[in-house]
Design an enzyme around this catalytic site. Structure first.
Site, PDB file in Angstrom:
ATOM      1  N   LYS A 127       0.829  -1.206   0.000  1.00  0.00           N
ATOM      2  CA  LYS A 127       0.000   0.000   0.000  1.00  0.00           C
ATOM      3  C   LYS A 127       0.864   1.257   0.000  1.00  0.00           C
ATOM      4  O   LYS A 127       0.617   2.191  -0.777  1.00  0.00           O
ATOM      5  CB  LYS A 127      -0.928   0.008   1.208  1.00  0.00           C
ATOM      6  N   ASP A 145      -7.055   1.477   1.167  1.00  0.00           N
ATOM      7  CA  ASP A 145      -7.041   1.661   2.616  1.00  0.00           C
ATOM      8  C   ASP A 145      -8.395   1.228   3.169  1.00  0.00           C
ATOM      9  O   ASP A 145      -9.237   0.673   2.454  1.00  0.00           O
ATOM     10  CB  ASP A 145      -6.717   3.112   2.984  1.00  0.00           C
TER      11      ASP A 145
END
Length: 223
Positions: A127, A145
């Site tokens: 991420k 997220d």
């Protein structure tokens, strides 16, 4: 999945992209930074922490050490002192210090521009690497997220088994050229309109538009 169901999902995705582009035509990066290195550090610090808290801490940190060389010279203990209000500060201070060392040793003090090299750095997962690749270097990426993971399920765009599946599902539904803006647009919408508490899949504008007949709350799978 039947063909008509695929069409409906694509129609929902197209509607989401159109509406979010209207709401957030030029979505800013929510983490304050001045270059690739400070963005990398800010994203690393944001794990399990709000962007607001990160932005409160990083001005002093970056004033003291805005480059890998300066961060190494600052030292792990001082890094820890400056980022202590942030969650997981002990582990993050270690990662920042070692990451800065490796940038000097392996990359001439520059932030690398590939996923593999970024993810090889301490404290940098997929991420974090995706955010840096997208926002620092303009490479299409779709960092997922908690907000994106939640909304993708409420909007019927992903099964939400895990963030890896959510990322894969969203990349199939949205054109690559939209990814870098869209992941920010979804985050902003999730913070402002379709939060974990204020909407259950039946209340915010987009949830109602996408599922006007939905009566039951959507129980989403947390990452």
């Amino acid at each position: 999945m039947q063909d008509n169901e695929k069409v409906k999902k694509q129609e929902r995705a197209d509607h989401v992209r159109q509406r979010l582009s209207q709401l957030y035509p030029n979505p800013p990066i929510p983490l304050d930074h001045t270059d690739e290195f400070t963005l990398l550090i800010a994203v690393l610090l944001s794990a399990q922490c709000t962007d607001k808290k990160v932005n409160e801490v990083t001005p002093e940190l970056f004033a003291a050490a805005g480059t890998p060389q300066a961060m190494v010279e600052l030292g792990q203990e001082e890094i820890l002192r400056l980022i202590r209000p942030i969650g997981l500060s002990t582990n993050k201070s270690k990662s920042i210090y070692k990451l800065s060392q490796l940038l000097l040793e392996r990359h001439q003090g520059e932030v690398p521009q590939t996923f593999a090299e970024l993810e090889a750095l301490p404290g940098v997962g997929h991420k974090t690497a995706s955010v840096v690749m997208a926002q620092a270097f303009g490479v299409p990426a779709f960092p997922v997220d908690t907000h994106i993971h939640r909304l993708a399920q409420r909007w019927g765009l992903s099964s939400g088994k895990n963030v890896v599946d959510t990322e894969r599902d969203l990349k199939k539904l949205f054109p690559e050229s939209s990814w870098n803006d869209l992941h920010l647009q979804i985050i902003y919408y999730g913070r402002e309109h379709c939060t974990a508490r204020s909407c259950d899949g039946t209340k915010c504008g987009l949830c109602v538009e996408l599922y006007p007949n939905r009566k039951k709350a959507v129980v989403w799978n947390k990452p």
